[in-house]
Write a protein that holds these residues in place. Structure first.
Motif, PDB file in Angstrom:
ATOM      1  N   GLY A 141      50.897  29.769  37.522  1.00  0.00           N
ATOM      2  CA  GLY A 141      49.887  28.949  36.869  1.00  0.00           C
ATOM      3  C   GLY A 141      48.568  28.886  37.612  1.00  0.00           C
ATOM      4  O   GLY A 141      47.771  27.979  37.400  1.00  0.00           O
ATOM      5  N   GLY A 142      48.346  29.843  38.496  1.00  0.00           N
ATOM      6  CA  GLY A 142      47.100  29.836  39.262  1.00  0.00           C
ATOM      7  C   GLY A 142      46.050  30.745  38.646  1.00  0.00           C
ATOM      8  O   GLY A 142      46.352  31.579  37.803  1.00  0.00           O
ATOM      9  N   ARG A 143      44.791  30.547  39.052  1.00  0.00           N
ATOM     10  CA  ARG A 143      43.736  31.434  38.570  1.00  0.00           C
ATOM     11  C   ARG A 143      42.619  31.527  39.611  1.00  0.00           C
ATOM     12  O   ARG A 143      42.434  30.616  40.430  1.00  0.00           O
ATOM     13  CB  ARG A 143      43.184  30.931  37.238  1.00  0.00           C
ATOM     14  N   VAL A 144      41.931  32.645  39.572  1.00  0.00           N
ATOM     15  CA  VAL A 144      40.800  32.834  40.485  1.00  0.00           C
ATOM     16  C   VAL A 144      39.614  32.088  39.900  1.00  0.00           C
ATOM     17  O   VAL A 144      39.229  32.320  38.756  1.00  0.00           O
ATOM     18  CB  VAL A 144      40.478  34.334  40.635  1.00  0.00           C
ATOM     19  N   THR A 145      39.063  31.153  40.667  1.00  0.00           N
ATOM     20  CA  THR A 145      37.963  30.356  40.124  1.00  0.00           C
ATOM     21  C   THR A 145      36.600  30.821  40.625  1.00  0.00           C
ATOM     22  O   THR A 145      35.587  30.505  40.019  1.00  0.00           O
ATOM     23  CB  THR A 145      38.136  28.872  40.481  1.00  0.00           C
TER      24      THR A 145
END
Lengths: 287, 321
Positions: free
Chosen positions: B56-60
């Motif tokens: 559930g992670g993402r590069v911000t």
């Protein structure tokens, strides 16, 4: 390294048969299947030819299990009835295992809106007893062998969908799935090669046990006259025709009842042995 | 440069767990990524392999360039083709990294069949060759056994073989030896680095063992609480750590001739991601913390020894406050 020799005792079936209950149940089931398949060669009588002078004969040397109200040999009717009962219940469970696994795997793996929709519908059918679902469906499709198969198949769909879905959801967070994804595996590969094989063991056991229930359900439908139509015998149908003569010729109702009971009991015993045989951890301990 | 990570930030939900991490990795280089648990090491590994969505992670913010292609903006299909073929990942725990109901052979074959287009026979030949290179005896017999029949060290070799099977350019190994006995750890690390060196591959080795870093790596990046503390060539780090955290990590290595009881730890715990301290995140535990450490976030700056450090009061350099 020579050619790998597979010892029978190392296969799943071999491990089932290592237990006494596996042997007893397996023997009965093999017998029933054998009798169902070779019925025409095993009995001198026809299942549908009436012989009115010989009606209501109690069990004797000529008719081991007696005759029914039309003088037909009960043993022959039971043997042919096994054909109907076994084929209807196994095909029905086959349908629900296949469809249930597809639905459950897809909804468990992909989740999201599809999962919510499937779960909602499945839970709705889950909230009714199987017999009720089957009765409604037979009422829609119409009585007969096909109707009974589809009805029983759909009645048990919820069980296998829920089971597969929960298995898949548990397995998909395992490290080996992540490892496989990190090496470029596609969703199809993950599902077919990793998730379904890992989810299979409990589904096989549930299918075995559900087949027992399906035989009862088939007999119930037959008893209500909604299964196989006369003159095709089914165990439920035989019992139903026996009710009218319950006190005059009790063997007509008792014998098919015993056949259902013993067969279902054997299937449950076999399923029990299967649980142990399919348990990977138990396998490690034994070796 | 094979891998260029610039200012990378990663979030899960509203929590920013990795912030402004930058490093480069040349072809054939081995980089150690060190830090305590919770410092963002594994998150970096997932980001490198494009697997952040799994948790559930993402590069911000920032960019992640692999051999000229931006990994952040790549469509899923392209990422999948890259994984296993050009970037391979070795997971933390070999005990659970293999499918328990599939034999070893097909599990390893799958990688070369998928990525190199080999047929069943060629893939199996490649698998056996790889397993033999990994010093697995009777490789063909191992191919037909199940994971539960193998030891941990053996399983980790299988996992390494899977990583090598697609002939990748970069391997990301997330603490490949933590789950193993200490006696096998050194063997596995040695084997992995030797194969990586022989093939001229690049390796990002995530570990919290400074001993492994000293033994195996060319350069090292020290992470603390989701930020890069210091990065430099490995000999320079051990010779003169600039960041107090790096120095403290090095002090945690037991040395020969140490007086009993003189091994030190780092007081306190890694800051929790829900309540990172202001300013420099290490300041509550830092022996050199001074004015400004609790208010100003230190920036990466170059010092004389070919590395960069994010500290207001480095051990051998001018303070920047």
């Amino acid at each position: 390294m020579g050619v790998a020799v597979v010892k029978l005792s190392d296969t799943t079936l071999g491990r089932v048969m290592r237990r006494p209950k596996g042997v007893i149940a397996g023997t009965w089931l093999i017998l029933v299947v054998f009798v169902a398949v070779f019925a025409p060669y095993l009995t001198p009588y026809e299942y549908d030819i009436q012989d009115l002078p010989n009606a209501f004969r109690a069990p004797d040397a000529a008719h081991w299990l007696g005759t029914d109200e039309f003088g037909r040999d009960m043993l022959t009717r039971i043997m042919y009835g096994a054909r109907t009962s076994l084929s209807v219940s196994t095909i029905a469970i086959g349908i629900s295992v296949f469809c249930g696994m597809c639905l459950g795997a897809a909804s468990g793996y992909f989740g999201g809106r599809f999962d919510r929709a499937v779960t909602a519908v499945i839970d709705l059918t889950w909230s009714f007893p199987e017999i009720l679902v089957a009765l409604i469906l037979v009422a829609i499709i119409g009585p007969g062998v096909t109707g009974a198969m589809v009805a029983i198949g759909v009645a048990y769909l919820a069980l296998f969908t829920r089971l597969t879905r929960s298995q898949i959801m548990a397995i998909k967070s395992e490290t080996f799935v992540e490892a496989s994804l990190s090496l470029g595996a596609s969703h199809g590969h993950i599902l077919m090669r990793h998730l379904l094989p890992n989810a299979l063991a409990p589904v096989i056991v549930a299918a075995m046990l559900a087949t027992g229930d399906a035989i009862i359900l088939e007999a119930t439908l037959g008893f209500f006259g909604l299964g196989a139509q006369p003159p095709t015998p089914s165990w439920g149908g035989l019992m139903s025709s026996g009710t009218a003569h319950m006190f005059k010729a009790p063997w007509i109702i008792i014998i098919p009842g015993v056949a259902v009971a013993v067969t279902v009991f054997a299937i449950n015993l076999f399923g029990d042995a299967l649980i142990h045989a399919l348990d990977v951890r138990a396998r490690v301990r034994e070796s | 440069m094979l891998l260029r990570v610039k200012n990378l930030s990663v979030s899960i939900g509203t929590l920013t767990l990795l912030e402004g991490v930058s490093f480069d990795l040349a072809k054939g280089e081995i980089m150690g990524l060190v830090g305590e648990s919770g410092s963002g090491k594994s998150l970096t590994a997932l980001a490198l392999t494009g697997l952040l969505p799994l948790i559930g992670g993402r590069v911000t913010a920032g960019s992640l360039e692999f051999d000229g292609t931006d990994m952040v903006t790549q469509p899923k299909r392209k990422l999948r083709a890259l994984r296993g073929r050009r970037i391979a990942f070795i997971t933390q725990n070999p005990m659970t990294a293999l499918d328990p109901v599939q034999r070893i052979g097909p599990q390893v074959d799958f990688v070369s069949r998928t990525h190199l287009g080999l047929d069943r026979k060629a893939a199996r030949a490649r698998t056996i060759a790889l397993l033999t290179q990994l010093r697995i005896p009777q490789a063909d017999a191992i191919c037909s056994s199940y994971p539960h029949q193998l030891s941990g060290g053996m399983k980790q070799r299988i996992v390494i073989a899977m990583a090598l099977a697609g002939d990748p350019d970069l391997i990301v190994a997330d603490e490949p030896t933590t789950a193993l006995d200490v006696t096998v750890q050194a063997q596995i690390i040695h084997l992995l680095t030797r194969l990586v060196r022989e093939r001229g591959l690049s390796l990002v080795l995530i570990t919290h063992d400074m001993g492994v870093v000293a033994q195996a790596c060319d350069k090292v990046a020290v992470l603390y609480a989701g930020r890069l503390a210091e990065q430099k060539p490995v000999h320079a780090l051990f010779a003169s750590p600039q960041h107090p955290y790096s120095a403290a990590l090095i002090d945690c290595i037991p040395r020969e001739g140490m007086a009993p009881g003189s091994l030190t730890g780092i007081p306190g715990n890694v800051a929790s991601a829900t309540a990172y301290p202001s300013g420099c995140r290490f300041h509550p535990r830092c022996p050199r913390a001074g004015a400004g450490c609790d208010t100003k976030v230190p920036v990466q700056r170059g010092l004389s020894d070919a590395g960069t450090v994010a500290c207001h009061y480095p051990l051998n350099g001018a303070p920047d406050v």
